[in-house]
Write a protein that holds these residues in place. Structure first.
Motif, mmCIF file in Angstrom:
data_model
loop_
_atom_site.group_PDB
_atom_site.id
_atom_site.type_symbol
_atom_site.label_atom_id
_atom_site.label_comp_id
_atom_site.label_asym_id
_atom_site.label_seq_id
_atom_site.Cartn_x
_atom_site.Cartn_y
_atom_site.Cartn_z
ATOM 1 N N SER A 465 2.837 14.783 -8.442
ATOM 2 C CA SER A 465 2.611 14.413 -9.813
ATOM 3 C C SER A 465 3.518 14.144 -10.229
ATOM 4 O O SER A 465 4.864 14.074 -10.142
ATOM 5 N N ASN A 466 2.739 13.756 -11.521
ATOM 6 C CA ASN A 466 4.018 13.238 -12.464
ATOM 7 C C ASN A 466 5.325 12.036 -11.593
ATOM 8 O O ASN A 466 6.380 12.495 -12.124
ATOM 9 N N ASN A 467 5.003 11.059 -10.906
ATOM 10 C CA ASN A 467 5.843 10.115 -10.427
ATOM 11 C C ASN A 467 5.342 8.852 -11.260
ATOM 12 O O ASN A 467 4.627 8.598 -12.784
ATOM 13 N N ASN A 468 6.536 7.815 -11.429
ATOM 14 C CA ASN A 468 6.526 6.208 -11.844
ATOM 15 C C ASN A 468 6.557 5.306 -10.458
ATOM 16 O O ASN A 468 7.140 5.509 -10.072
ATOM 17 N N TYR A 469 5.581 4.373 -10.769
ATOM 18 C CA TYR A 469 6.039 3.510 -9.372
ATOM 19 C C TYR A 469 6.020 1.784 -11.102
ATOM 20 O O TYR A 469 4.531 1.496 -11.360
ATOM 21 N N PHE A 470 6.955 0.936 -10.390
ATOM 22 C CA PHE A 470 7.413 -0.406 -10.822
ATOM 23 C C PHE A 470 7.486 -0.853 -9.312
ATOM 24 O O PHE A 470 8.270 -1.201 -8.660
ATOM 25 N N ASN A 471 6.790 -2.173 -9.695
ATOM 26 C CA ASN A 471 6.621 -2.817 -8.809
ATOM 27 C C ASN A 471 6.674 -2.620 -7.213
ATOM 28 O O ASN A 471 7.319 -2.925 -6.528
ATOM 29 N N ALA A 472 5.431 -1.534 -7.856
ATOM 30 C CA ALA A 472 5.115 -0.825 -6.167
ATOM 31 C C ALA A 472 3.383 -0.391 -6.581
ATOM 32 O O ALA A 472 3.370 1.092 -6.022
ATOM 33 N N SER A 473 2.849 -1.363 -6.241
ATOM 34 C CA SER A 473 1.251 -1.008 -6.751
ATOM 35 C C SER A 473 0.482 -0.543 -5.478
ATOM 36 O O SER A 473 -0.518 0.396 -5.943
ATOM 37 N N LEU A 474 0.810 -0.691 -4.829
ATOM 38 C CA LEU A 474 0.327 -0.731 -3.482
ATOM 39 C C LEU A 474 0.407 1.596 -3.355
ATOM 40 O O LEU A 474 -0.146 1.626 -2.131
ATOM 41 N N LEU A 475 1.090 1.842 -3.708
ATOM 42 C CA LEU A 475 1.301 3.575 -3.839
ATOM 43 C C LEU A 475 0.851 3.965 -4.789
ATOM 44 O O LEU A 475 -0.046 4.846 -4.671
ATOM 45 N N TYR A 476 -0.092 3.105 -5.613
ATOM 46 C CA TYR A 476 -1.205 3.782 -5.992
ATOM 47 C C TYR A 476 -2.267 3.039 -6.673
ATOM 48 O O TYR A 476 -3.633 3.435 -7.335
ATOM 49 N N THR A 477 -2.918 2.346 -5.706
ATOM 50 C CA THR A 477 -3.766 0.555 -6.074
ATOM 51 C C THR A 477 -5.264 1.497 -5.152
ATOM 52 O O THR A 477 -4.250 1.299 -3.674
ATOM 53 N N VAL A 478 -6.181 1.711 -5.445
ATOM 54 C CA VAL A 478 -7.213 2.603 -4.345
ATOM 55 C C VAL A 478 -7.339 1.060 -3.543
ATOM 56 O O VAL A 478 -7.903 0.046 -4.089
ATOM 57 N N GLY A 479 -7.799 1.088 -2.136
ATOM 58 C CA GLY A 479 -8.138 0.182 -1.457
ATOM 59 C C GLY A 479 -8.707 0.875 -0.298
ATOM 60 O O GLY A 479 -9.974 1.115 -0.567
ATOM 61 N N ALA A 480 -8.243 0.148 0.399
ATOM 62 C CA ALA A 480 -9.460 0.448 2.024
ATOM 63 C C ALA A 480 -9.053 2.127 2.048
ATOM 64 O O ALA A 480 -8.682 2.968 1.732
ATOM 65 N N ALA A 481 -10.488 3.064 2.673
ATOM 66 C CA ALA A 481 -10.771 4.342 2.807
ATOM 67 C C ALA A 481 -9.386 4.902 3.520
ATOM 68 O O ALA A 481 -8.748 6.166 3.221
ATOM 69 N N ALA A 482 -8.827 3.779 4.856
ATOM 70 C CA ALA A 482 -8.131 4.576 5.664
ATOM 71 C C ALA A 482 -6.088 4.759 4.556
ATOM 72 O O ALA A 482 -4.641 5.783 5.019
ATOM 73 N N ILE A 483 -6.626 4.149 3.684
ATOM 74 C CA ILE A 483 -4.795 4.035 2.474
ATOM 75 C C ILE A 483 -4.761 5.459 1.828
ATOM 76 O O ILE A 483 -5.375 5.373 1.024
ATOM 77 N N THR A 484 -3.906 5.812 2.160
ATOM 78 C CA THR A 484 -3.185 7.276 1.121
ATOM 79 C C THR A 484 -2.758 6.844 -0.513
ATOM 80 O O THR A 484 -1.641 5.717 0.002
ATOM 81 N N VAL A 485 -2.941 6.898 -0.812
ATOM 82 C CA VAL A 485 -2.498 6.057 -2.805
ATOM 83 C C VAL A 485 -2.152 7.786 -3.399
ATOM 84 O O VAL A 485 -3.131 8.739 -3.541
ATOM 85 N N ASP A 486 -1.641 7.181 -4.454
ATOM 86 C CA ASP A 486 -1.641 8.564 -5.451
ATOM 87 C C ASP A 486 -2.977 8.395 -6.853
ATOM 88 O O ASP A 486 -3.075 7.951 -6.858
#
Length: 525
Positions: A465-486
């Motif tokens: 909830s209400n986070n911000n990511y800068f130069n941290a794209s893997l924390l929100y970019t949907v990739g493989a099913a096993a990866i947890t993202v925002d």
């Protein structure tokens, strides 16, 4: 026949007339625009509250428009009485206007251009909060039993009301002139809310926490025997208060089997220590408060370690600057310990866990019920390893126990960043929950939250909830099913525009991010 043709002619004439009339009406606005005699009204008018009583106005500037009139009415949507009028040019936008507190303002703007009639008004509203006449608290103003509060001198104020305790301090004429009052009879280690008033109207609000009352504590200076004092405090159950100074010449491992509270006598002047701590069975609580803890020169040292079985209550790090420890902030690689909580609050942690031998919070064989990281900054920590690791501890996992992790209002900079796919939440304890909210994570291009989804040791999907990511794209970019993202709809990717991250100044300059109140509150100014 003639009548038939006459009727057809009349109908055709009628349709032609209607078509011509329609064409005239269609072109009227265009012709009016070409020969327009009135300015166009400002569009996209917005009013945002800044700093309690300052309203920031902005609107779309049309080509050729440069001058505007802004009028404010107070608690009056009809504009029967104008509180303030301001002349504004396009180059001044967005413009901030200082107003009075606790008022609903109706605001209208019109464009003014010589040779044209003024535009019609564009209208919006803004509600100000209470004024803030209080000035920042100066180190030393707050002690264990009294508080000195400061405000803008010569302001119209009559009293200060403190809670808890419903304490009212009537401001004298001399205090009003000086803008300073000292309130006595307070309780130690208590957080007070202070409201500055003029009659019943609030003109300022602040909060503060009184220092610890040293009456029943052990107080030492940097010239005293630190290790002996720690042993005495632990055996007696008393708080050990350290006067300001450099204690780092007395460095080493502190081994505890009893509860210890180690804290600064004055929160604003942190004593410097070079210690690491081993907790054995028998320790109820460990409290490290308002300390400057360094691991410089210590070999492979974690800040706090538990390596034996036992039941432990709460571990607290609050108001500390913890830096330059090559190993974990908290380490557990042996011993089936049960720990109620580990909390890091209002602290800055820098260059901790900088070798490749452990995780930042590393729990391999124990169980922690609650991990809370809040209102804190983590600068270049665990750069090549995991940030939080909770393993399936033998004899504790799958026994009805649940681990809960909360990261709230924190700033994480260059965490888990030098080796690919290092995890911020490497949580394998089977029953687990985690929440990340109001947190700013930057400059960690390779880090992920987790890659445990769908495996035999899954990380329960966190709540974001209400986070911000800068130069941290893997924390929100949907990739493989096993990866947890925002996957929430509330995160952002704004550049915080830090004042100087390289020197540890993470003050945010991006106004949009400031408005969202994301990150360690100390950097939101």
């Amino acid at each position: 026949m003639k009548i038939k043709y006459i009727l057809k002619g009349l109908i055709a004439t009628l349709f032609l007339t209607l078509a011509m009339t329609s064409c005239e009406n269609y072109n009227e606005p265009l012709l009016d625009g070409i020969g327009n005699t009135r300015e166009f009204s400002p569009t996209s008018l917005t009013a945002k509250l800044r700093n309690q009583t300052t309203v920031e106005l902005n609107w779309t500037v049309k080509e050729g428009e440069n001058n505007y009139v802004v009028e404010f009415s107070a608690d009056d949507p009809t504009f029967s009485a104008i509180f303030k009028t301001v002349q504004v040019t396009a180059s001044q936008l967005p413009i901030q206007i200082k107003l009075e507190g606790e008022t609903v303002y109706s605001i209208r703007v019109k464009a003014v251009t010589p040779g044209l009639d003024d535009s019609k008004w564009s209208i919006t509203t803004a509600t100000t909060l209470s004024e803030q006449l209080f000035l920042p608290i100066i180190p030393g103003d707050i002690t264990g039993k009294q508080a000195t509060l400061r405000w803008v001198a010569n302001s119209n104020v009559t009293q200060i009301v403190l809670t808890p305790g419903n304490i009212t301090h009537t401001i004298t004429a001399a205090e009003k002139t000086a803008g300073i009052a000292t309130i006595t009879g307070l309780a130690g280690e208590t957080t007070y809310n202070a409201i500055l008033q003029n009659g019943s109207k609030n003109r300022g609000q602040t909060s503060f926490t009184t220092e610890v009352d040293p009456t029943n504590a052990i107080v030492i200076s940097a010239t005293d025997d630190l290790m002996s004092a720690i042993a005495t405090a632990a055996s007696s159950g008393k708080v050990l208060l350290l006067q300001p100074g450099d204690y780092t010449s007395q460095s080493g491992l502190v081994t505890l089997s009893q509860t210890l509270t180690l804290r600064a006598l004055t929160s604003w002047n942190k004593p410097k220590l070079k210690i690491n701590i081993l907790l054995n069975n028998g320790v109820g609580n460990l409290n490290l408060i308002d300390l400057d803890l360094t691991g410089v020169g210590m070999t492979n040292a974690s800040v706090i370690t538990i390596s034996s079985a036992g039941t432990f209550n709460d571990i607290l790090i609050r108001g500390c600057y913890v830096h330059d420890y090559t190993r974990s902030l908290f380490a557990n690689t042996a011993g089936a310990a049960k720990i109620n909580s580990l909390t890091v609050d209002n602290s800055i942690v820098k260059n901790v866990n900088t070798n490749i031998g452990a995780e930042f919070i590393d729990v391999r064989t124990a169980y922690i019920k609650s991990i809370v990281l809040q209102n804190s900054t983590f600068d270049t920590c665990s750069d090549s390893r995991e940030f939080i690791r909770l393993d399936q501890s033998a004899g504790l996992n799958n026994t009805g126990l649940t681990s809960d992790v909360l990261i709230n209002s924190c700033t994480l900079y260059k965490v888990c960043t030098t080796v690919a796919s290092k995890r911020i939440l490497y949580i394998r304890f089977t029953s687990n929950t985690s929440t990340v909210k109001n947190t700013l994570i930057t400059d960690t291009a390779t880090a992920i939250y987790s890659n445990q989804n769908g495996t035999a040791t899954p990380t329960t999907p966190p709540t974001f909830s209400n986070n911000n990511y800068f130069n941290a794209s893997l924390l929100y970019t949907v990739g493989a099913a096993a990866i947890t993202v925002d996957k929430s709809t509330t995160y952002g990717t704004l550049d915080p525009q830090f004042t100087s991250a390289a020197t540890g100044d993470f003050t945010i300059k991006n106004q949009a991010l400031l408005d969202k109140k994301i990150g360690d509150p100390r950097w939101i100014k």
